[in-house]
Design an enzyme around this catalytic site. Structure first.
Site, PDB file in Angstrom:
ATOM      1  N   ASP A  82       0.845  -1.190   0.000  1.00  0.00           N
ATOM      2  CA  ASP A  82       0.000   0.000   0.000  1.00  0.00           C
ATOM      3  C   ASP A  82       0.891   1.255   0.000  1.00  0.00           C
ATOM      4  O   ASP A  82       1.793   1.376   0.843  1.00  0.00           O
ATOM      5  CB  ASP A  82      -0.872  -0.041   1.269  1.00  0.00           C
ATOM      6  CG  ASP A  82      -1.989   0.982   1.265  1.00  0.00           C
ATOM      7  OD1 ASP A  82      -2.412   1.393   0.174  1.00  0.00           O
ATOM      8  OD2 ASP A  82      -2.449   1.348   2.371  1.00  0.00           O
ATOM      9  N   HIS A  83       0.653   2.165  -0.932  1.00  0.00           N
ATOM     10  CA  HIS A  83       1.384   3.445  -0.987  1.00  0.00           C
ATOM     11  C   HIS A  83       2.905   3.303  -1.012  1.00  0.00           C
ATOM     12  O   HIS A  83       3.605   3.932  -0.210  1.00  0.00           O
ATOM     13  CB  HIS A  83       0.986   4.352   0.193  1.00  0.00           C
ATOM     14  CG  HIS A  83      -0.427   4.826   0.127  1.00  0.00           C
ATOM     15  ND1 HIS A  83      -0.849   5.816  -0.720  1.00  0.00           N
ATOM     16  CD2 HIS A  83      -1.527   4.404   0.797  1.00  0.00           C
ATOM     17  CE1 HIS A  83      -2.146   6.000  -0.574  1.00  0.00           C
ATOM     18  NE2 HIS A  83      -2.596   5.150   0.340  1.00  0.00           N
ATOM     19  N   HIS A 180      -7.691   9.932   3.726  1.00  0.00           N
ATOM     20  CA  HIS A 180      -7.311   8.952   4.749  1.00  0.00           C
ATOM     21  C   HIS A 180      -7.715   9.420   6.155  1.00  0.00           C
ATOM     22  O   HIS A 180      -7.850  10.609   6.395  1.00  0.00           O
ATOM     23  CB  HIS A 180      -5.796   8.712   4.703  1.00  0.00           C
ATOM     24  CG  HIS A 180      -5.348   8.055   3.441  1.00  0.00           C
ATOM     25  ND1 HIS A 180      -4.586   8.689   2.492  1.00  0.00           N
ATOM     26  CD2 HIS A 180      -5.578   6.809   2.956  1.00  0.00           C
ATOM     27  CE1 HIS A 180      -4.355   7.867   1.483  1.00  0.00           C
ATOM     28  NE2 HIS A 180      -4.956   6.719   1.728  1.00  0.00           N
ATOM     29  N   HIS A 211      -9.240   4.871  -2.335  1.00  0.00           N
ATOM     30  CA  HIS A 211      -8.537   4.958  -1.043  1.00  0.00           C
ATOM     31  C   HIS A 211      -9.380   5.792  -0.086  1.00  0.00           C
ATOM     32  O   HIS A 211     -10.311   6.470  -0.497  1.00  0.00           O
ATOM     33  CB  HIS A 211      -7.173   5.639  -1.242  1.00  0.00           C
ATOM     34  CG  HIS A 211      -6.143   4.733  -1.815  1.00  0.00           C
ATOM     35  ND1 HIS A 211      -5.046   4.320  -1.111  1.00  0.00           N
ATOM     36  CD2 HIS A 211      -6.057   4.132  -3.022  1.00  0.00           C
ATOM     37  CE1 HIS A 211      -4.313   3.522  -1.870  1.00  0.00           C
ATOM     38  NE2 HIS A 211      -4.908   3.386  -3.043  1.00  0.00           N
ATOM     39  N   ASP A 256      -8.815   0.859   6.337  1.00  0.00           N
ATOM     40  CA  ASP A 256      -7.904   0.715   7.468  1.00  0.00           C
ATOM     41  C   ASP A 256      -8.506   1.343   8.725  1.00  0.00           C
ATOM     42  O   ASP A 256      -8.661   0.691   9.766  1.00  0.00           O
ATOM     43  CB  ASP A 256      -6.556   1.391   7.122  1.00  0.00           C
ATOM     44  CG  ASP A 256      -5.501   1.103   8.170  1.00  0.00           C
ATOM     45  OD1 ASP A 256      -5.800   0.365   9.139  1.00  0.00           O
ATOM     46  OD2 ASP A 256      -4.373   1.605   8.068  1.00  0.00           O
ATOM     47  N   ARG A 281      -3.974 -11.789  25.822  1.00  0.00           N
ATOM     48  CA  ARG A 281      -4.912 -12.612  25.055  1.00  0.00           C
ATOM     49  C   ARG A 281      -6.353 -12.275  25.412  1.00  0.00           C
ATOM     50  O   ARG A 281      -7.266 -12.436  24.596  1.00  0.00           O
ATOM     51  CB  ARG A 281      -4.632 -14.094  25.296  1.00  0.00           C
ATOM     52  CG  ARG A 281      -3.295 -14.529  24.735  1.00  0.00           C
ATOM     53  CD  ARG A 281      -2.947 -15.927  25.154  1.00  0.00           C
ATOM     54  NE  ARG A 281      -2.773 -16.024  26.603  1.00  0.00           N
ATOM     55  CZ  ARG A 281      -2.320 -17.106  27.231  1.00  0.00           C
ATOM     56  NH1 ARG A 281      -2.003 -18.176  26.547  1.00  0.00           N
ATOM     57  NH2 ARG A 281      -2.198 -17.118  28.555  1.00  0.00           N
TER      58      ARG A 281
HETATM   59  O1  G3H Z   1      -3.145   4.834   3.644  1.00  0.00           O
HETATM   60  C1  G3H Z   1      -2.822   4.717   4.809  1.00  0.00           C
HETATM   61  C2  G3H Z   1      -3.140   3.465   5.555  1.00  0.00           C
HETATM   62  O2  G3H Z   1      -4.195   3.711   6.453  1.00  0.00           O
HETATM   63  C3  G3H Z   1      -1.927   2.958   6.243  1.00  0.00           C
HETATM   64  O3  G3H Z   1      -1.608   3.770   7.326  1.00  0.00           O
HETATM   65  O4  G3H Z   1       0.768   4.406   6.954  1.00  0.00           O
HETATM   66  O5  G3H Z   1      -0.270   4.498   9.247  1.00  0.00           O
HETATM   67  O6  G3H Z   1       0.225   2.292   8.166  1.00  0.00           O
HETATM   68  P1  G3H Z   1      -0.127   3.738   7.945  1.00  0.00           P
HETATM   69  P1  13P Z   2      -9.049   4.781   5.475  1.00  0.00           P
HETATM   70  O1  13P Z   2      -8.169   5.659   6.327  1.00  0.00           O
HETATM   71  O2  13P Z   2     -10.293   5.513   5.072  1.00  0.00           O
HETATM   72  O3  13P Z   2      -9.357   3.488   6.109  1.00  0.00           O
HETATM   73  O4  13P Z   2      -8.253   4.491   4.112  1.00  0.00           O
HETATM   74  C1  13P Z   2      -7.243   3.511   4.087  1.00  0.00           C
HETATM   75  C2  13P Z   2      -6.450   3.554   2.833  1.00  0.00           C
HETATM   76  O5  13P Z   2      -6.765   4.209   1.858  1.00  0.00           O
HETATM   77  C3  13P Z   2      -5.236   2.731   2.798  1.00  0.00           C
HETATM   78  O6  13P Z   2      -4.505   2.915   1.628  1.00  0.00           O
HETATM   79 ZN    ZN Z   3      -4.556   4.879   0.837  1.00  0.00          ZN
END
Ligand code: G3H
Ligand code: 13P
Ligand code: ZN
Length: 309
Positions: A82-83, A180, A211, A256, A281
């Site tokens: 991702d990204h 996001h 996204h 996410d 747990r």
């Molecule tokens: O696009 C962002 C996703 O929610 C991943 O977030 O970079 O904090 O792992 P992160």
């Molecule tokens: P959200 O923050 O809306 O869950 O988006 C996640 C996302 O685009 C990860 O690439």
């Molecule tokens: Zn994203």
């Protein structure tokens, strides 16, 4: 069972009105909750790993955990970066066995984005890995810009068509108003569906990616806040807008934030109600169940991907 690309899942989704869920993973409980939901729903599945997730869990752990999930459930899973912010991280993930990578060149001017994306496509395709790219920028309310400025960051349909043609990318993430995190809109939620329809019209065979597609369900925000959290004014994309988007070429929906909220709400609740417990747990088990319930809800009621495996 195997790690698979998203090619076939997207071809099926493109012909229909549903979308495949792409869920971010950071640890074992999150992975287990998601795959158990996908198995029960008989749904196609993309597990995605961000640079932050790789840093937190270490790359080898995440790949091995996803492989373990595949063995445990018997599911074919698409493992996606991702990204990815540069060629190197995409190359590393291709070499590590990922079946899909995202090169996010959205912060660069068009020409640079094309060049970077092409470089990743060449490397990935030679190894049978598919590539997602992004055109347009996702800007949230935290970016402090007005409506006109925000619209200017949305994906231009003609540019999208040219971008796909010039890069040979497999799928394209577009900007139509999502962002996001938990603060997506100040007033009424708004997505530019006319723009989405235009993009889909111009590149009908290209799977589109949404996204920032979490809904930020009020009940989970309220639960977090009830048990000591501080998430005021959070707002996401209404579920009916996600369903609508799936009709116009959106084949992959990234989620996410909704997983984070579900997990955190459950951990907060459990610890508040059981102050005597200190066995991880005891609260990670219910948190895993909360992830599973959230993913099952998404698949069944929002994405429409139940029984599309
Ligand atoms: O696009 C962002 C996703 O929610 C991943 O977030 O970079 O904090 O792992 P992160
Ligand atoms: P959200 O923050 O809306 O869950 O988006 C996640 C996302 O685009 C990860 O690439
Ligand atoms: Zn994203």
């Amino acid at each position: 069972m195997a790690l698979i690309t998203s090619k076939e899942m997207f071809q099926k989704a493109l012909k229909s009105d549903y979308a495949v869920g792409a869920f971010n993973v950071n640890n074992m409980e999150i992975i287990q909750g998601i795959v158990d939901a996908a198995k029960e729903e008989n749904a196609p599945l993309i597990l995605q790993v961000s640079a932050g997730a790789r840093k937190y869990a270490k790359p080898a752990y995440l790949v091995k955990l996803v492989e373990a999930a595949m063995i445990d459930t018997g599911l074919d899973i698409c493992l996606h970066l991702d990204h990815g912010e540069d060629f190197e991280i995409c190359k590393k993930c291709v070499d590590d066995g990922f079946t899909s990578v995202m090169i996010d060149g959205s912060k660069y001017p068009f020409k640079e984005n094309v060049a970077l994306t092409k470089q990743v496509v060449e490397y990935a395709h030679a190894k049978g890995v598919v590539v997602e790219a992004e055109l347009g920028r996702l800007s949230g309310i935290e970016d402090n810009i007005n409506v006109d400025e925000r619209q200017a960051t949305f994906t231009d349909p003609e540019e999208a068509a040219e971008f796909v043609e010039r890069t040979g990318v497999d799928s394209l993430a577009i900007a139509i108003g999502t962002s996001h995190g938990a603060y997506k809109f100040k007033g009424d939620p708004y997505l530019d569906f006319e723009r989405l329809k235009k993009i889909h019209e111009l590149i009908p065979d290209t799977p589109l990616v949404l996204h920032g597609a979490s809904t930020v369900l009020p009940e989970f925000v309220d639960l977090c806040n009830k048990y000591g959290g501080k998430i005021p004014g959070a707002k996401g994309v209404p579920e009916d807008m996600i369903r609508e988007a799936a009709k116009y070429g959106i084949c992959k929906v990234n989620i996410d934030t909704d997983l984070r909220l579900a997990m955190t709400a459950e951990i907060r609740r459990y610890l508040a109600e059981h102050p005597e417990d200190f066995d991880p747990r005891k609260y990670l088990g219910p948190a895993r169940n909360a992830i599973k319930a959230m993913v099952q809800h998404k698949i069944r009621n929002v994405l429409g991907s139940s029984n599309k495996r």
